[in-house]
Design a protein around this motif. Structure first.
Motif, PDB file in Angstrom:
ATOM      1  N   SER A 174      21.814  33.514  36.362  1.00 38.23           N
ATOM      2  CA  SER A 174      20.646  33.460  36.932  1.00 38.23           C
ATOM      3  C   SER A 174      20.775  34.175  37.941  1.00 38.23           C
ATOM      4  CB  SER A 174      19.985  32.156  37.800  1.00 38.23           C
ATOM      5  OG  SER A 174      20.807  32.019  38.438  1.00 38.23           O
ATOM      6  N   SER A 175      22.590  34.732  38.573  1.00 36.68           N
ATOM      7  CA  SER A 175      23.314  35.778  38.788  1.00 36.68           C
ATOM      8  C   SER A 175      22.783  36.973  38.507  1.00 36.68           C
ATOM      9  CB  SER A 175      24.388  35.220  39.583  1.00 36.68           C
ATOM     10  OG  SER A 175      24.836  33.916  40.120  1.00 36.68           O
ATOM     11  N   ALA A 176      22.857  37.895  39.748  1.00 36.49           N
ATOM     12  CA  ALA A 176      22.949  39.372  38.723  1.00 36.49           C
ATOM     13  C   ALA A 176      24.398  39.639  38.463  1.00 36.49           C
ATOM     14  CB  ALA A 176      22.924  40.437  40.259  1.00 36.49           C
ATOM     15  N   VAL A 177      24.789  40.701  37.728  1.00 44.20           N
ATOM     16  CA  VAL A 177      25.555  40.839  36.734  1.00 44.20           C
ATOM     17  C   VAL A 177      25.544  42.704  36.813  1.00 44.20           C
ATOM     18  CG1 VAL A 177      26.023  41.048  34.490  1.00 44.20           C
ATOM     19  CG2 VAL A 177      25.405  39.092  35.402  1.00 44.20           C
ATOM     20  N   VAL A 178      26.757  43.418  37.634  1.00 47.32           N
ATOM     21  CA  VAL A 178      27.270  44.210  37.604  1.00 47.32           C
ATOM     22  C   VAL A 178      28.332  44.913  36.488  1.00 47.32           C
ATOM     23  CG1 VAL A 178      26.038  44.328  39.621  1.00 47.32           C
ATOM     24  CG2 VAL A 178      28.335  44.414  39.639  1.00 47.32           C
ATOM     25  N   GLU A 179      29.024  46.080  35.963  1.00 47.33           N
ATOM     26  CA  GLU A 179      29.864  46.703  35.893  1.00 47.33           C
ATOM     27  C   GLU A 179      30.498  47.666  36.477  1.00 47.33           C
ATOM     28  OE1 GLU A 179      29.736  47.505  31.408  1.00 47.33           O
ATOM     29  OE2 GLU A 179      28.508  45.613  30.947  1.00 47.33           O
ATOM     30  N   ILE A 180      31.853  47.001  37.083  1.00 52.30           N
ATOM     31  CA  ILE A 180      32.432  48.599  37.641  1.00 52.30           C
ATOM     32  C   ILE A 180      33.663  49.347  37.041  1.00 52.30           C
ATOM     33  CG2 ILE A 180      31.860  47.388  39.892  1.00 52.30           C
ATOM     34  CD1 ILE A 180      35.061  46.654  39.850  1.00 52.30           C
ATOM     35  N   THR A 181      33.672  50.489  36.576  1.00 55.50           N
ATOM     36  CA  THR A 181      34.987  50.962  35.921  1.00 55.50           C
ATOM     37  C   THR A 181      35.126  52.442  37.221  1.00 55.50           C
ATOM     38  OG1 THR A 181      33.125  52.043  34.275  1.00 55.50           O
ATOM     39  CG2 THR A 181      34.566  53.877  34.289  1.00 55.50           C
ATOM     40  N   PHE A 182      36.386  52.125  36.779  1.00 60.55           N
ATOM     41  CA  PHE A 182      37.612  52.597  37.787  1.00 60.55           C
ATOM     42  C   PHE A 182      38.735  53.240  37.028  1.00 60.55           C
ATOM     43  CE2 PHE A 182      39.126  48.180  36.419  1.00 60.55           C
ATOM     44  CZ  PHE A 182      39.981  48.229  35.516  1.00 60.55           C
ATOM     45  N   ASN A 183      39.678  54.464  37.737  1.00 59.98           N
ATOM     46  CA  ASN A 183      40.215  55.072  37.477  1.00 59.98           C
ATOM     47  C   ASN A 183      41.599  54.716  38.077  1.00 59.98           C
ATOM     48  OD1 ASN A 183      40.431  57.109  39.518  1.00 59.98           O
ATOM     49  ND2 ASN A 183      38.958  57.806  38.742  1.00 59.98           N
ATOM     50  N   GLY A 184      42.686  55.286  38.068  1.00 58.58           N
ATOM     51  CA  GLY A 184      44.219  55.399  38.421  1.00 58.58           C
ATOM     52  C   GLY A 184      44.232  55.318  39.686  1.00 58.58           C
ATOM     53  N   VAL A 185      43.436  55.493  40.157  1.00 56.77           N
ATOM     54  CA  VAL A 185      43.382  55.798  41.829  1.00 56.77           C
ATOM     55  C   VAL A 185      43.012  54.200  42.677  1.00 56.77           C
ATOM     56  CG1 VAL A 185      42.168  56.397  43.684  1.00 56.77           C
ATOM     57  CG2 VAL A 185      42.633  58.134  41.902  1.00 56.77           C
ATOM     58  N   THR A 186      42.499  53.767  41.803  1.00 55.11           N
ATOM     59  CA  THR A 186      41.627  51.872  42.208  1.00 55.11           C
ATOM     60  C   THR A 186      42.508  51.379  41.649  1.00 55.11           C
ATOM     61  OG1 THR A 186      40.166  52.147  41.114  1.00 55.11           O
ATOM     62  CG2 THR A 186      39.208  53.277  43.558  1.00 55.11           C
ATOM     63  N   THR A 187      42.908  50.757  40.494  1.00 56.72           N
ATOM     64  CA  THR A 187      43.657  49.449  40.092  1.00 56.72           C
ATOM     65  C   THR A 187      44.240  49.234  40.318  1.00 56.72           C
ATOM     66  OG1 THR A 187      45.514  51.510  38.883  1.00 56.72           O
ATOM     67  CG2 THR A 187      42.986  50.904  37.992  1.00 56.72           C
ATOM     68  N   ASP A 188      45.039  49.213  41.222  1.00 53.09           N
ATOM     69  CA  ASP A 188      45.625  49.013  41.956  1.00 53.09           C
ATOM     70  C   ASP A 188      45.364  48.274  43.342  1.00 53.09           C
ATOM     71  OD1 ASP A 188      45.496  51.309  43.578  1.00 53.09           O
ATOM     72  OD2 ASP A 188      48.061  50.855  43.891  1.00 53.09           O
ATOM     73  N   ARG A 189      44.000  48.599  43.636  1.00 55.31           N
ATOM     74  CA  ARG A 189      43.833  47.557  44.208  1.00 55.31           C
ATOM     75  C   ARG A 189      42.810  46.138  44.517  1.00 55.31           C
ATOM     76  NH1 ARG A 189      40.303  52.919  46.319  1.00 55.31           N
ATOM     77  NH2 ARG A 189      38.822  51.224  46.711  1.00 55.31           N
ATOM     78  N   PRO A 190      43.218  45.486  45.826  1.00 55.43           N
ATOM     79  CA  PRO A 190      42.089  43.849  45.099  1.00 55.43           C
ATOM     80  C   PRO A 190      40.986  44.386  45.991  1.00 55.43           C
ATOM     81  CG  PRO A 190      43.378  44.453  47.251  1.00 55.43           C
ATOM     82  CD  PRO A 190      44.358  45.472  46.237  1.00 55.43           C
ATOM     83  N   VAL A 191      40.215  44.970  44.545  1.00 58.03           N
ATOM     84  CA  VAL A 191      38.611  45.202  44.777  1.00 58.03           C
ATOM     85  C   VAL A 191      37.941  43.653  44.863  1.00 58.03           C
ATOM     86  CG1 VAL A 191      36.553  46.422  44.211  1.00 58.03           C
ATOM     87  CG2 VAL A 191      38.601  47.460  43.572  1.00 58.03           C
ATOM     88  N   ILE A 192      38.206  43.129  43.688  1.00 54.69           N
ATOM     89  CA  ILE A 192      37.337  41.571  43.601  1.00 54.69           C
ATOM     90  C   ILE A 192      37.598  41.003  44.537  1.00 54.69           C
ATOM     91  CG2 ILE A 192      36.959  39.932  42.963  1.00 54.69           C
ATOM     92  CD1 ILE A 192      37.297  42.147  40.118  1.00 54.69           C
ATOM     93  N   ALA A 193      38.708  40.889  45.556  1.00 51.38           N
ATOM     94  CA  ALA A 193      39.081  39.881  46.819  1.00 51.38           C
ATOM     95  C   ALA A 193      38.883  40.251  47.462  1.00 51.38           C
ATOM     96  CB  ALA A 193      40.896  39.391  46.605  1.00 51.38           C
ATOM     97  N   GLN A 194      38.721  41.172  48.517  1.00 55.49           N
ATOM     98  CA  GLN A 194      37.822  42.066  48.952  1.00 55.49           C
ATOM     99  C   GLN A 194      37.278  41.702  48.990  1.00 55.49           C
ATOM    100  OE1 GLN A 194      39.793  46.251  49.343  1.00 55.49           O
ATOM    101  NE2 GLN A 194      41.376  45.409  50.205  1.00 55.49           N
ATOM    102  N   LEU A 195      35.762  42.184  47.754  1.00 52.41           N
ATOM    103  CA  LEU A 195      34.678  42.296  47.762  1.00 52.41           C
ATOM    104  C   LEU A 195      33.798  40.491  48.550  1.00 52.41           C
ATOM    105  CD1 LEU A 195      31.822  43.836  47.464  1.00 52.41           C
ATOM    106  CD2 LEU A 195      31.464  42.625  44.973  1.00 52.41           C
ATOM    107  N   ALA A 196      35.218  39.644  47.849  1.00 51.95           N
ATOM    108  CA  ALA A 196      34.085  38.595  47.919  1.00 51.95           C
ATOM    109  C   ALA A 196      34.831  37.847  49.213  1.00 51.95           C
ATOM    110  CB  ALA A 196      35.436  37.939  46.857  1.00 51.95           C
ATOM    111  N   ARG A 197      35.291  38.176  50.283  1.00 50.13           N
ATOM    112  CA  ARG A 197      35.996  38.558  51.634  1.00 50.13           C
ATOM    113  C   ARG A 197      34.652  38.579  52.193  1.00 50.13           C
ATOM    114  NH1 ARG A 197      41.451  38.606  50.338  1.00 50.13           N
ATOM    115  NH2 ARG A 197      41.406  40.798  51.135  1.00 50.13           N
ATOM    116  N   LYS A 198      34.725  40.042  52.252  1.00 52.79           N
ATOM    117  CA  LYS A 198      33.668  40.669  53.059  1.00 52.79           C
ATOM    118  C   LYS A 198      32.049  40.108  53.371  1.00 52.79           C
ATOM    119  CE  LYS A 198      32.034  45.495  54.380  1.00 52.79           C
ATOM    120  NZ  LYS A 198      32.523  47.405  54.091  1.00 52.79           N
ATOM    121  N   HIS A 199      31.806  39.615  52.097  1.00 60.49           N
ATOM    122  CA  HIS A 199      30.340  39.265  51.621  1.00 60.49           C
ATOM    123  C   HIS A 199      30.048  37.925  51.406  1.00 60.49           C
ATOM    124  CE1 HIS A 199      28.804  43.677  50.907  1.00 60.49           C
ATOM    125  NE2 HIS A 199      30.174  43.742  50.451  1.00 60.49           N
TER     126      HIS A 199
END
Length: 326
Positions: free
Chosen positions: A250-275
Protein backbone atom coordinates in the motif's frame (compact mmCIF):
# COMPACT_ATOMS: atom_id res chain seq x y z
CA UNK A 1 28.53 8.17 -40.17
CA UNK A 2 25.73 5.59 -40.49
CA UNK A 3 22.21 6.77 -41.14
CA UNK A 4 19.33 4.34 -41.65
CA UNK A 5 16.07 6.04 -42.54
CA UNK A 6 12.65 4.35 -42.75
CA UNK A 7 14.04 1.04 -43.97
CA UNK A 8 11.65 -1.88 -44.52
CA UNK A 9 12.33 -5.42 -45.67
CA UNK A 10 9.89 -8.29 -46.22
CA UNK A 11 10.72 -11.90 -47.04
CA UNK A 12 8.18 -14.01 -48.92
CA UNK A 13 4.71 -12.93 -49.94
CA UNK A 14 1.07 -13.40 -49.08
CA UNK A 15 0.24 -15.33 -45.91
CA UNK A 16 3.86 -16.53 -45.62
CA UNK A 17 5.34 -13.01 -45.72
CA UNK A 18 7.70 -12.06 -42.87
CA UNK A 19 8.35 -8.37 -42.28
CA UNK A 20 11.92 -8.47 -40.99
CA UNK A 21 12.35 -4.69 -40.88
CA UNK A 22 9.43 -2.34 -40.37
CA UNK A 23 10.16 1.36 -40.93
CA UNK A 24 13.51 1.26 -39.11
CA UNK A 25 15.53 4.42 -38.55
CA UNK A 26 18.72 4.92 -36.56
CA UNK A 27 21.81 7.11 -36.61
CA UNK A 28 25.37 6.28 -35.54
CA UNK A 29 27.84 9.13 -35.08
CA UNK A 30 31.44 8.98 -36.28
CA UNK A 31 33.65 7.18 -33.76
CA UNK A 32 30.69 5.88 -31.76
CA UNK A 33 30.09 2.31 -30.58
CA UNK A 34 26.39 1.63 -31.11
CA UNK A 35 24.67 -1.57 -29.98
CA UNK A 36 21.42 -2.99 -31.34
CA UNK A 37 19.87 -5.27 -28.73
CA UNK A 38 17.09 -7.79 -29.25
CA UNK A 39 16.12 -11.41 -29.06
CA UNK A 40 16.38 -13.90 -31.92
CA UNK A 41 14.02 -12.93 -34.73
CA UNK A 42 13.98 -9.24 -33.83
CA UNK A 43 15.45 -8.27 -37.21
CA UNK A 44 18.95 -7.39 -36.04
CA UNK A 45 20.86 -9.50 -38.58
CA UNK A 46 18.72 -8.25 -41.45
CA UNK A 47 19.40 -4.70 -40.36
CA UNK A 48 23.16 -5.12 -40.29
CA UNK A 49 23.10 -6.87 -43.67
CA UNK A 50 21.27 -3.94 -45.24
CA UNK A 51 24.00 -1.59 -44.07
CA UNK A 52 26.66 -3.29 -46.21
CA UNK A 53 24.10 -4.20 -48.91
CA UNK A 54 24.25 -7.93 -48.41
CA UNK A 55 20.47 -7.43 -48.33
CA UNK A 56 18.60 -4.82 -50.33
CA UNK A 57 15.75 -3.15 -48.44
CA UNK A 58 12.35 -2.86 -50.06
CA UNK A 59 12.26 0.84 -49.18
CA UNK A 60 14.20 3.44 -47.24
CA UNK A 61 17.68 4.92 -47.23
CA UNK A 62 21.02 3.60 -45.92
CA UNK A 63 23.88 6.10 -45.80
CA UNK A 64 27.40 5.03 -44.80
CA UNK A 65 30.04 7.75 -44.70
CA UNK A 66 27.88 9.86 -47.02
CA UNK A 67 27.25 7.11 -49.59
CA UNK A 68 23.75 5.87 -50.35
CA UNK A 69 24.31 2.12 -50.21
CA UNK A 70 20.94 1.14 -51.70
CA UNK A 71 21.78 2.65 -55.09
CA UNK A 72 25.28 1.21 -55.50
CA UNK A 73 26.18 -1.80 -57.61
CA UNK A 74 29.17 -3.38 -59.29
CA UNK A 75 32.50 -1.65 -58.79
CA UNK A 76 30.99 1.20 -56.77
CA UNK A 77 29.44 -1.21 -54.29
CA UNK A 78 32.68 -3.20 -53.95
CA UNK A 79 34.59 0.02 -53.30
CA UNK A 80 32.07 1.09 -50.64
CA UNK A 81 32.30 -2.29 -48.92
CA UNK A 82 36.06 -1.91 -48.55
CA UNK A 83 35.24 0.87 -46.12
CA UNK A 84 33.08 -1.50 -44.03
CA UNK A 85 34.64 -4.35 -42.06
CA UNK A 86 32.50 -7.14 -40.65
CA UNK A 87 33.04 -9.77 -37.95
CA UNK A 88 30.82 -12.79 -37.39
CA UNK A 89 29.66 -15.06 -34.58
CA UNK A 90 31.26 -18.19 -36.06
CA UNK A 91 34.47 -16.50 -37.30
CA UNK A 92 34.09 -17.72 -40.93
CA UNK A 93 37.80 -18.45 -41.31
CA UNK A 94 39.13 -20.61 -44.13
CA UNK A 95 40.53 -23.73 -42.47
CA UNK A 96 43.00 -24.42 -45.31
CA UNK A 97 44.65 -21.00 -44.95
CA UNK A 98 47.05 -19.80 -42.30
CA UNK A 99 46.15 -16.92 -40.02
CA UNK A 100 48.16 -14.54 -42.18
CA UNK A 101 46.55 -15.81 -45.39
CA UNK A 102 43.07 -15.38 -43.88
CA UNK A 103 43.86 -11.77 -43.02
CA UNK A 104 45.31 -11.15 -46.49
CA UNK A 105 42.16 -12.41 -48.22
CA UNK A 106 40.34 -9.07 -48.44
CA UNK A 107 43.51 -7.44 -49.73
CA UNK A 108 43.85 -10.08 -52.43
CA UNK A 109 40.38 -9.17 -53.64
CA UNK A 110 41.39 -5.52 -53.97
CA UNK A 111 44.43 -6.51 -56.05
CA UNK A 112 47.08 -5.49 -53.53
CA UNK A 113 50.54 -6.90 -54.21
CA UNK A 114 52.03 -9.68 -52.11
CA UNK A 115 54.58 -7.53 -50.21
CA UNK A 116 51.88 -4.98 -49.29
CA UNK A 117 49.49 -7.74 -48.24
CA UNK A 118 52.09 -9.41 -46.05
CA UNK A 119 53.16 -6.15 -44.39
CA UNK A 120 49.58 -5.12 -43.63
CA UNK A 121 48.60 -8.57 -42.33
CA UNK A 122 51.54 -8.71 -39.92
CA UNK A 123 50.87 -5.14 -38.79
CA UNK A 124 47.20 -5.79 -38.01
CA UNK A 125 47.93 -9.16 -36.34
CA UNK A 126 50.30 -7.34 -34.00
CA UNK A 127 47.53 -4.82 -33.30
CA UNK A 128 45.00 -7.50 -32.27
CA UNK A 129 47.48 -9.37 -30.06
CA UNK A 130 48.36 -12.28 -32.35
CA UNK A 131 52.07 -11.71 -32.79
CA UNK A 132 53.71 -15.03 -33.56
CA UNK A 133 50.51 -16.69 -34.82
CA UNK A 134 50.78 -15.69 -38.49
CA UNK A 135 51.64 -19.21 -39.71
CA UNK A 136 49.19 -21.08 -37.46
CA UNK A 137 45.99 -22.58 -38.85
CA UNK A 138 42.49 -21.93 -37.46
CA UNK A 139 42.28 -25.44 -35.99
CA UNK A 140 45.26 -24.61 -33.79
CA UNK A 141 43.60 -21.54 -32.25
CA UNK A 142 41.23 -20.98 -29.35
CA UNK A 143 37.84 -19.35 -29.92
CA UNK A 144 39.11 -15.99 -28.74
CA UNK A 145 42.13 -16.18 -31.03
CA UNK A 146 39.90 -17.09 -33.99
CA UNK A 147 37.78 -14.02 -33.34
CA UNK A 148 40.92 -11.88 -33.17
CA UNK A 149 41.81 -13.21 -36.63
CA UNK A 150 38.30 -12.31 -37.76
CA UNK A 151 38.76 -8.78 -36.44
CA UNK A 152 42.17 -8.50 -38.11
CA UNK A 153 40.70 -9.64 -41.43
CA UNK A 154 37.87 -7.11 -41.10
CA UNK A 155 40.37 -4.30 -40.48
CA UNK A 156 42.93 -5.28 -43.12
CA UNK A 157 41.54 -2.86 -45.73
CA UNK A 158 41.57 0.02 -43.20
CA UNK A 159 37.79 0.55 -43.03
CA UNK A 160 36.22 3.40 -41.12
CA UNK A 161 33.19 1.29 -40.12
CA UNK A 162 33.15 -2.05 -38.30
CA UNK A 163 29.99 -4.17 -38.18
CA UNK A 164 29.74 -6.95 -35.59
CA UNK A 165 27.13 -9.69 -35.94
CA UNK A 166 26.89 -11.40 -32.52
CA UNK A 167 30.69 -11.60 -32.52
CA UNK A 168 30.99 -12.70 -28.88
CA UNK A 169 28.01 -15.08 -28.64
CA UNK A 170 30.12 -18.22 -29.09
CA UNK A 171 32.76 -17.19 -26.54
CA UNK A 172 33.11 -17.78 -22.80
CA UNK A 173 32.59 -14.77 -20.48
CA UNK A 174 36.27 -13.95 -19.91
CA UNK A 175 37.11 -14.19 -23.61
CA UNK A 176 34.04 -12.08 -24.38
CA UNK A 177 35.35 -9.34 -22.09
CA UNK A 178 38.75 -9.47 -23.77
CA UNK A 179 37.26 -9.20 -27.27
CA UNK A 180 34.96 -6.34 -26.25
CA UNK A 181 37.86 -4.47 -24.68
CA UNK A 182 39.84 -5.00 -27.89
CA UNK A 183 37.00 -3.57 -29.99
CA UNK A 184 36.79 -0.55 -27.69
CA UNK A 185 40.57 -0.04 -27.90
CA UNK A 186 40.61 -0.36 -31.69
CA UNK A 187 37.67 2.02 -32.03
CA UNK A 188 39.57 4.63 -30.03
CA UNK A 189 42.98 4.10 -31.64
CA UNK A 190 41.79 3.81 -35.25
CA UNK A 191 38.81 6.14 -35.12
CA UNK A 192 36.43 3.32 -36.01
CA UNK A 193 32.66 3.67 -35.99
CA UNK A 194 31.27 0.39 -34.63
CA UNK A 195 27.75 -0.99 -35.03
CA UNK A 196 27.21 -4.26 -33.22
CA UNK A 197 24.18 -6.45 -32.78
CA UNK A 198 23.73 -8.63 -29.75
CA UNK A 199 21.23 -10.22 -27.40
CA UNK A 200 23.66 -9.90 -24.49
CA UNK A 201 23.23 -6.96 -22.13
CA UNK A 202 26.82 -7.38 -20.93
CA UNK A 203 27.97 -6.13 -24.33
CA UNK A 204 26.01 -2.91 -23.92
CA UNK A 205 27.23 -2.45 -20.35
CA UNK A 206 30.87 -2.87 -21.27
CA UNK A 207 31.46 -0.87 -24.44
CA UNK A 208 28.40 0.77 -26.02
CA UNK A 209 28.08 4.55 -26.13
CA UNK A 210 24.56 4.34 -27.53
CA UNK A 211 22.06 1.55 -28.06
CA UNK A 212 18.75 0.66 -29.64
CA UNK A 213 16.23 -1.95 -28.51
CA UNK A 214 14.71 -3.93 -31.37
CA UNK A 215 11.71 -6.28 -31.48
CA UNK A 216 9.49 -7.56 -34.27
CA UNK A 217 11.44 -5.70 -36.91
CA UNK A 218 11.00 -2.31 -35.22
CA UNK A 219 13.20 -0.02 -33.14
CA UNK A 220 11.41 0.44 -29.81
CA UNK A 221 13.83 2.97 -28.34
CA UNK A 222 17.32 4.33 -28.97
CA UNK A 223 19.77 6.86 -27.64
CA UNK A 224 22.92 7.27 -25.55
CA UNK A 225 23.13 4.56 -22.88
CA UNK A 226 23.54 7.10 -20.06
CA UNK A 227 20.43 8.93 -21.28
CA UNK A 228 18.33 5.78 -21.58
CA UNK A 229 19.22 4.78 -18.03
CA UNK A 230 17.56 7.98 -16.83
CA UNK A 231 14.50 7.78 -19.07
CA UNK A 232 11.20 6.76 -17.52
CA UNK A 233 10.02 3.27 -18.45
CA UNK A 234 13.14 2.68 -20.56
CA UNK A 235 13.23 -0.88 -21.88
CA UNK A 236 17.02 -0.83 -21.92
CA UNK A 237 17.17 0.46 -18.35
CA UNK A 238 14.84 -2.31 -17.19
CA UNK A 239 16.88 -4.95 -19.02
CA UNK A 240 20.21 -3.70 -17.68
CA UNK A 241 18.86 -3.61 -14.12
CA UNK A 242 16.19 -6.32 -13.72
CA UNK A 243 14.58 -5.86 -10.31
CA UNK A 244 11.80 -8.43 -10.62
CA UNK A 245 8.11 -8.09 -9.96
CA UNK A 246 6.76 -5.36 -7.70
CA UNK A 247 5.27 -6.92 -4.56
CA UNK A 248 1.82 -6.00 -3.28
CA UNK A 249 2.12 -2.98 -1.01
CA UNK A 250 0.00 0.00 0.00
CA UNK A 251 3.08 2.24 0.19
CA UNK A 252 4.59 4.30 -2.60
CA UNK A 253 7.26 2.56 -4.70
CA UNK A 254 10.08 4.45 -6.42
CA UNK A 255 13.19 3.48 -8.32
CA UNK A 256 16.38 5.51 -8.12
CA UNK A 257 19.23 5.34 -10.61
CA UNK A 258 22.70 6.46 -9.59
CA UNK A 259 26.15 6.61 -11.13
CA UNK A 260 29.74 6.70 -9.86
CA UNK A 261 29.27 10.10 -8.25
CA UNK A 262 26.67 8.86 -5.79
CA UNK A 263 27.29 5.15 -5.21
CA UNK A 264 29.38 5.69 -2.08
CA UNK A 265 26.91 7.97 -0.29
CA UNK A 266 24.50 6.62 2.38
CA UNK A 267 21.52 7.97 0.47
CA UNK A 268 18.88 5.61 1.89
CA UNK A 269 19.99 5.91 5.52
CA UNK A 270 20.02 9.71 5.27
CA UNK A 271 16.58 9.68 3.64
CA UNK A 272 15.11 7.57 6.44
CA UNK A 273 16.57 9.79 9.17
CA UNK A 274 15.67 13.09 7.56
CA UNK A 275 12.04 12.23 6.78
CA UNK A 276 11.38 9.84 9.64
CA UNK A 277 10.22 6.97 7.44
CA UNK A 278 11.06 3.28 7.42
CA UNK A 279 12.44 2.92 3.91
CA UNK A 280 12.13 -0.59 2.51
CA UNK A 281 14.52 -1.92 -0.13
CA UNK A 282 12.52 -4.03 -2.62
CA UNK A 283 15.35 -4.70 -5.04
CA UNK A 284 18.76 -3.48 -6.14
CA UNK A 285 21.26 -4.05 -8.93
CA UNK A 286 24.70 -2.56 -9.46
CA UNK A 287 26.70 -2.86 -12.67
CA UNK A 288 29.89 -1.41 -14.09
CA UNK A 289 29.05 0.58 -17.21
CA UNK A 290 31.91 2.21 -19.11
CA UNK A 291 34.14 1.58 -16.12
CA UNK A 292 31.79 3.44 -13.77
CA UNK A 293 29.57 1.98 -11.06
CA UNK A 294 25.94 2.47 -12.01
CA UNK A 295 22.94 0.99 -10.30
CA UNK A 296 19.22 1.03 -9.67
CA UNK A 297 17.41 0.52 -6.39
CA UNK A 298 13.68 0.02 -5.82
CA UNK A 299 12.40 1.53 -2.59
CA UNK A 300 9.17 1.30 -0.64
CA UNK A 301 8.29 4.66 0.92
CA UNK A 302 5.57 4.50 3.59
CA UNK A 303 3.76 7.64 4.68
CA UNK A 304 1.24 10.17 3.46
CA UNK A 305 1.37 11.86 0.08
CA UNK A 306 3.17 14.95 1.38
CA UNK A 307 5.88 12.90 3.13
CA UNK A 308 6.50 10.78 0.03
CA UNK A 309 6.63 13.86 -2.23
CA UNK A 310 9.20 15.44 0.08
CA UNK A 311 11.34 12.30 0.06
CA UNK A 312 11.23 12.10 -3.75
CA UNK A 313 12.17 15.76 -4.11
CA UNK A 314 15.03 15.26 -1.67
CA UNK A 315 16.40 12.39 -3.76
CA UNK A 316 16.12 14.40 -6.98
CA UNK A 317 17.88 17.36 -5.41
CA UNK A 318 20.91 15.11 -4.91
CA UNK A 319 21.20 14.52 -8.66
CA UNK A 320 19.54 11.11 -8.60
CA UNK A 321 17.09 10.02 -11.28
CA UNK A 322 13.87 9.03 -9.51
CA UNK A 323 10.96 7.26 -11.17
CA UNK A 324 7.73 6.90 -9.23
CA UNK A 325 6.38 3.41 -9.95
CA UNK A 326 3.23 3.59 -7.81
Amino acid sequence: MISVSRVSKTYGSGAAAVRALDDVSLSVSRGEIFGVVGQSGAGKSTLIRTINSLERPDSGSVLVDGREMTTLSGAELRAARHNIGMIFQHFNLLSSRTVQANVELSLEITGAGRPARRARALEILELVGLHGKAQAYPAQLSGGQKQRVGIARALASSPSVLLSDEATSALDPETTRQILDLIRELSKDLGLTVLLITHEMDVVKRICDSAAVMSGGRILEQGPVDQLLTTEKSLLGQALFPLGEIPETSSAVVEITFNGVTTDRPVIAQLARKHGIDVGILGAAVETIHGRQTGRTRLELPGDELTVAGAVEDLRSQGLFVEVIK
